[in-house]
Scaffold this motif. Structure first.
Motif, PDB file in Angstrom:
ATOM      1  N   TYR A   1       0.819  -1.209   0.000  1.00 30.24           N
ATOM      2  CA  TYR A   1       0.000   0.000   0.000  1.00 30.24           C
ATOM      3  C   TYR A   1       0.857   1.267   0.000  1.00 30.24           C
ATOM      4  CZ  TYR A   1      -3.753  -3.248   1.136  1.00 30.24           C
ATOM      5  OH  TYR A   1      -4.642  -4.286   1.100  1.00 30.24           O
ATOM      6  N   ASP A   2       1.564   1.515   1.090  1.00 28.84           N
ATOM      7  CA  ASP A   2       2.275   2.785   1.245  1.00 28.84           C
ATOM      8  C   ASP A   2       3.373   2.985   0.212  1.00 28.84           C
ATOM      9  OD1 ASP A   2       0.705   3.341   3.478  1.00 28.84           O
ATOM     10  OD2 ASP A   2       2.109   2.347   4.834  1.00 28.84           O
ATOM     11  N   ASN A   3       4.082   1.921  -0.139  1.00 28.07           N
ATOM     12  CA  ASN A   3       5.247   2.054  -1.021  1.00 28.07           C
ATOM     13  C   ASN A   3       5.031   1.424  -2.387  1.00 28.07           C
ATOM     14  OD1 ASN A   3       6.562   3.198   1.230  1.00 28.07           O
ATOM     15  ND2 ASN A   3       7.188   1.185   1.948  1.00 28.07           N
ATOM     16  N   ARG A   4       3.791   1.282  -2.796  1.00 26.99           N
ATOM     17  CA  ARG A   4       3.469   0.700  -4.097  1.00 26.99           C
ATOM     18  C   ARG A   4       2.739   1.747  -4.937  1.00 26.99           C
ATOM     19  NH1 ARG A   4       0.564  -5.087  -4.925  1.00 26.99           N
ATOM     20  NH2 ARG A   4       2.711  -5.716  -4.471  1.00 26.99           N
ATOM     21  N   PRO A   5       3.051   1.837  -6.236  1.00 27.95           N
ATOM     22  CA  PRO A   5       2.327   2.785  -7.090  1.00 27.95           C
ATOM     23  C   PRO A   5       0.822   2.592  -6.997  1.00 27.95           C
ATOM     24  CG  PRO A   5       4.195   1.850  -8.269  1.00 27.95           C
ATOM     25  CD  PRO A   5       4.087   1.090  -6.976  1.00 27.95           C
ATOM     26  N   TYR A   6       0.113   3.681  -6.744  1.00 29.58           N
ATOM     27  CA  TYR A   6      -1.360   3.711  -6.650  1.00 29.58           C
ATOM     28  C   TYR A   6      -1.879   2.896  -5.462  1.00 29.58           C
ATOM     29  CZ  TYR A   6      -0.142   4.760 -11.506  1.00 29.58           C
ATOM     30  OH  TYR A   6       0.464   5.261 -12.642  1.00 29.58           O
ATOM     31  N   GLY A   7      -0.994   2.511  -4.550  1.00 30.57           N
ATOM     32  CA  GLY A   7      -1.385   1.635  -3.451  1.00 30.57           C
ATOM     33  C   GLY A   7      -2.373   2.250  -2.479  1.00 30.57           C
ATOM     34  N   LEU A   8      -2.417   3.580  -2.389  1.00 33.18           N
ATOM     35  CA  LEU A   8      -3.302   4.243  -1.432  1.00 33.18           C
ATOM     36  C   LEU A   8      -4.597   4.737  -2.065  1.00 33.18           C
ATOM     37  CD1 LEU A   8      -0.663   6.251   0.630  1.00 33.18           C
ATOM     38  CD2 LEU A   8      -1.842   4.152   1.284  1.00 33.18           C
TER      39      LEU A   8
ATOM     40  N   ASP B   1       1.643  10.667  -5.254  1.00 39.68           N
ATOM     41  CA  ASP B   1       2.159   9.308  -5.135  1.00 39.68           C
ATOM     42  C   ASP B   1       3.635   9.310  -5.531  1.00 39.68           C
ATOM     43  OD1 ASP B   1       2.833   6.562  -5.634  1.00 39.68           O
ATOM     44  OD2 ASP B   1       0.697   6.099  -5.800  1.00 39.68           O
ATOM     45  N   ASN B   2       4.501   9.030  -4.570  1.00 40.05           N
ATOM     46  CA  ASN B   2       5.945   9.070  -4.820  1.00 40.05           C
ATOM     47  C   ASN B   2       6.432   7.938  -5.712  1.00 40.05           C
ATOM     48  OD1 ASN B   2       6.256  11.346  -3.174  1.00 40.05           O
ATOM     49  ND2 ASN B   2       6.525  10.096  -1.334  1.00 40.05           N
ATOM     50  N   TYR B   3       5.598   6.947  -5.961  1.00 38.80           N
ATOM     51  CA  TYR B   3       6.032   5.763  -6.704  1.00 38.80           C
ATOM     52  C   TYR B   3       5.379   5.650  -8.078  1.00 38.80           C
ATOM     53  CZ  TYR B   3       7.683   4.670  -2.054  1.00 38.80           C
ATOM     54  OH  TYR B   3       8.303   4.745  -0.843  1.00 38.80           O
ATOM     55  N   ALA B   4       4.340   6.422  -8.327  1.00 41.68           N
ATOM     56  CA  ALA B   4       3.642   6.366  -9.622  1.00 41.68           C
ATOM     57  C   ALA B   4       4.396   7.181 -10.660  1.00 41.68           C
ATOM     58  CB  ALA B   4       2.221   6.888  -9.474  1.00 41.68           C
ATOM     59  N   LYS B   5       4.450   6.657 -11.872  1.00 38.01           N
ATOM     60  CA  LYS B   5       5.102   7.364 -12.978  1.00 38.01           C
ATOM     61  C   LYS B   5       4.088   8.109 -13.846  1.00 38.01           C
ATOM     62  CE  LYS B   5       9.101   5.666 -11.812  1.00 38.01           C
ATOM     63  NZ  LYS B   5      10.100   6.534 -11.161  1.00 38.01           N
ATOM     64  N   LEU B   6       2.856   7.605 -13.857  1.00 40.34           N
ATOM     65  CA  LEU B   6       1.805   8.218 -14.668  1.00 40.34           C
ATOM     66  C   LEU B   6       0.617   8.566 -13.782  1.00 40.34           C
ATOM     67  CD1 LEU B   6       1.857   5.739 -17.705  1.00 40.34           C
ATOM     68  CD2 LEU B   6       2.790   8.068 -17.664  1.00 40.34           C
TER      69      LEU B   6
ATOM     70  N   HIS C   1      -0.844  13.948 -21.396  1.00 43.22           N
ATOM     71  CA  HIS C   1      -2.276  14.090 -21.122  1.00 43.22           C
ATOM     72  C   HIS C   1      -2.504  14.214 -19.620  1.00 43.22           C
ATOM     73  CE1 HIS C   1      -3.223  13.023 -25.317  1.00 43.22           C
ATOM     74  NE2 HIS C   1      -2.239  12.122 -25.192  1.00 43.22           N
ATOM     75  N   ASN C   2      -3.458  15.063 -19.243  1.00 45.09           N
ATOM     76  CA  ASN C   2      -3.751  15.252 -17.820  1.00 45.09           C
ATOM     77  C   ASN C   2      -5.070  14.599 -17.436  1.00 45.09           C
ATOM     78  OD1 ASN C   2      -5.927  17.104 -18.366  1.00 45.09           O
ATOM     79  ND2 ASN C   2      -4.379  18.700 -18.775  1.00 45.09           N
ATOM     80  N   LEU C   3      -5.375  14.637 -16.157  1.00 40.60           N
ATOM     81  CA  LEU C   3      -6.553  13.924 -15.665  1.00 40.60           C
ATOM     82  C   LEU C   3      -7.854  14.677 -15.922  1.00 40.60           C
ATOM     83  CD1 LEU C   3      -5.186  12.350 -12.365  1.00 40.60           C
ATOM     84  CD2 LEU C   3      -5.261  11.406 -14.687  1.00 40.60           C
ATOM     85  N   ALA C   4      -7.782  15.987 -16.090  1.00 32.27           N
ATOM     86  CA  ALA C   4      -8.985  16.733 -16.489  1.00 32.27           C
ATOM     87  C   ALA C   4      -9.444  16.264 -17.867  1.00 32.27           C
ATOM     88  CB  ALA C   4      -8.698  18.233 -16.493  1.00 32.27           C
TER      89      ALA C   4
ATOM     90  N   PRO D   1       1.777  11.824  -9.842  1.00 29.99           N
ATOM     91  CA  PRO D   1       3.207  11.583  -9.619  1.00 29.99           C
ATOM     92  C   PRO D   1       3.850  12.795  -8.952  1.00 29.99           C
ATOM     93  CG  PRO D   1       2.559  10.998 -11.864  1.00 29.99           C
ATOM     94  CD  PRO D   1       1.408  11.730 -11.262  1.00 29.99           C
ATOM     95  N   LYS D   2       4.848  12.547  -8.142  1.00 23.17           N
ATOM     96  CA  LYS D   2       5.532  13.633  -7.451  1.00 23.17           C
ATOM     97  C   LYS D   2       6.111  14.627  -8.460  1.00 23.17           C
ATOM     98  CE  LYS D   2       8.917  14.472  -3.792  1.00 23.17           C
ATOM     99  NZ  LYS D   2       9.902  13.847  -2.862  1.00 23.17           N
TER     100      LYS D   2
END
Length: 470
Positions: free
Chosen positions: A170-177, A275-280, A351-354, A450-451
């Motif tokens: 969870y805490d250290n996995r991409p999108y885990g939270l 999210d410090n671990y997500a790239k996208l 591309h952004n989330l909007a 992503p950070k």
């Protein structure tokens, strides 16, 4: 193994003295070509439900003990107990030494595991059928004789293990939270689904071994459990063994079904986290729906398939095929107390989330214009029937299905009713649930960023979780 066998024989002899017989409550046999799991259902005087399904196709047996307790039964401030206790159940009991449970099963030629979710915890083994008695002894020993074996040292070891698992998954996995943040926004504080099964580190740090023992005494009684045995067995022999090993275990406190009103949102809530671990960046839109086994279950599943599953789906055509999103899916997720309908989109670079939210809404508009086709309905029904039948190909699949039906509906014989429910889905049903739960309805819209790329957010947060509660 010689010591274990002697203990087993001693306990067997003690338990064999005399106990009230199990009562046959239900028997199902196959008639013609109907899809059914044959079984007999018994209830012991102490409340233990026992389901036996004979299947002599292979010389194996699957044993499943499902306790009707998951994270939804936890108290506020004591999250993670159900999962924590799953770990403790493998740490030995009065007559089984530390780590011996794994050793006994594997040396018997079997496999084993356990799992916890919001609504139940189960423990299971698949072994050669001549090892069944040993498995029943193991499961009865940790149901009836566990607490004296729970030590402070074991507690601390498993506390560290669970905290490490939270970090890894969870805490250290991409999108885990993502699930945790959404749950806090979707469900009011104190709702049984407002926290995840893994629990919070703050709660895990504050509890003691006595808290865990109280949890066991409250929820791990035989009257809150279903023992399911499927495979190459004789039902009469199985029931005799179950009576001997489980019959002396005292009934636990009464467990009443939980009923909660449906969750309602008054506005669309925008939330986000870095999210410090997500790239996208990822967008997740979550709508509240209904409980599992509700009348709208099948239409919602069909809607999810049409909108966001497979290359013909609207999300695939509008977001993935156009190379704007790496991933774009929708799914219906129904649990015992509540359900959700989710859109999940991972944007590609540039591309952004909007933009992703706009594309999802455009996909819904396309769906409204084109609607559901006959081919959509046929594909959905055939796929569900095929996957359901495939799950019943193994004795473990049969046992798991029977246990789940009993735990959540009180009737193991639900496979035919479930297939009938899905086979009756119409195009009108799918459009009806779309209008009822999705169209112009408020949702929780989560941006996972992503950070350093916080500007990719779908919209500014308009909802804040009171972090002092967590």
């Amino acid at each position: 193994m010689k010591k274990i066998s002697c203990i087993l024989l001693t306990i067997f002899s003690i338990n064999a003295m005399s106990f009230s017989q199990a009562k046959l409550e239900q028997k199902v046999v196959k008639k013609g070509n109907e899809i059914v799991i044959p079984f007999e259902k018994y209830v012991l005087p102490n409340g233990l439900t026992v389901i036996v399904s004979e299947d002599h196709s292979d010389p194996v047996v699957h044993v499943d003990v499902t306790y009707h307790v998951g994270s939804a039964r936890e108290e506020i401030g004591k999250s993670g107990f159900a999962h924590f206790f799953e770990h403790m159940m493998f740490e030995g009991s009065d007559h089984v030494a530390d780590k011996e449970h794994f050793k006994v099963v594997t040396e018997s030629g079997g496999t084993l595991n356990g799992s916890t979710n919001r609504d139940r915890t189960n423990y299971f083994e698949t072994v050669p059928s001549n090892q069944l008695e040993k498995m029943l002894w193991l499961e009865s020993d940790r149901m009836g004789f566990l607490l004296d074996a729970v030590t402070q040292q074991k507690f601390e070891i498993q506390r560290a293990t669970v905290k490490n698992e939270r970090g890894q998954n969870y805490d250290n996995r991409p999108y885990g939270l993502a699930g945790e943040v959404t749950s806090k926004a979707l469900y009011p504080y104190g709702h049984p689904y407002s926290w995840l099964t893994i629990g919070y580190v703050k709660d895990l740090n504050s509890v003691g071994v006595d808290d865990l023992k109280h949890f066991f005494l409250r929820w791990y009684g035989p009257n809150n459990a279903t023992l399911t045995i499927a495979g190459d067995v004789n039902t009469k022999d199985v029931i005799k063994m179950v009576e001997k090993y489980f019959g002396s275990i005292p009934r636990g406190p009464e467990v009443k079904p939980v009923q909660l009103p449906p969750v309602k949102l008054t506005k669309t809530e925008y939330v986000s986290y870095t999210d410090n671990y997500a790239k996208l960046p990822m967008l997740q839109i979550t709508y509240p729906t209904v409980r599992d086994f509700s009348a709208d279950m099948a239409p919602l599943a069909c809607l999810a398939q049409v909108l966001g599953q497979g290359k013909t789906s609207f999300l695939y055509q509008n977001l993935i095929k156009t190379q704007k999103a790496l991933r774009a899916i929708s799914y219906s997720d129904l649990d015992e107390l509540a359900g959700t309908f989710v859109f999940s989109v991972t944007a590609l670079p540039g591309h952004n989330l909007a933009e992703m939210e706009k594309l999802v809404n455009e996909s819904l508009a396309d769906f409204e214009k084109k609607g559901v086709t006959d081919d959509d309905i046929l594909k959905f029904k055939n796929g569900f029937e095929s996957s359901t039948i495939n799950r019943l190909a193994s004795v473990s699949g049969k046992a798991s299905q029977l246990a789940a039906f009993q735990t959540f509906t009180g009737n193991p014989n639900m496979i035919g009713k479930l297939l009938d429910m899905y086979n009756k889905v119409t195009k009108e049903d799918v459009m009806r649930v779309y209008d009822k739960y999705i169209k112009n309805k408020p949702a929780v819209v989560l941006s996972v960023l992503p950070k350093g790329k916080e500007d990719l957010i779908a919209a500014a947060d308009n909802f804040t979780v009171d972090s002092s509660h967590y």
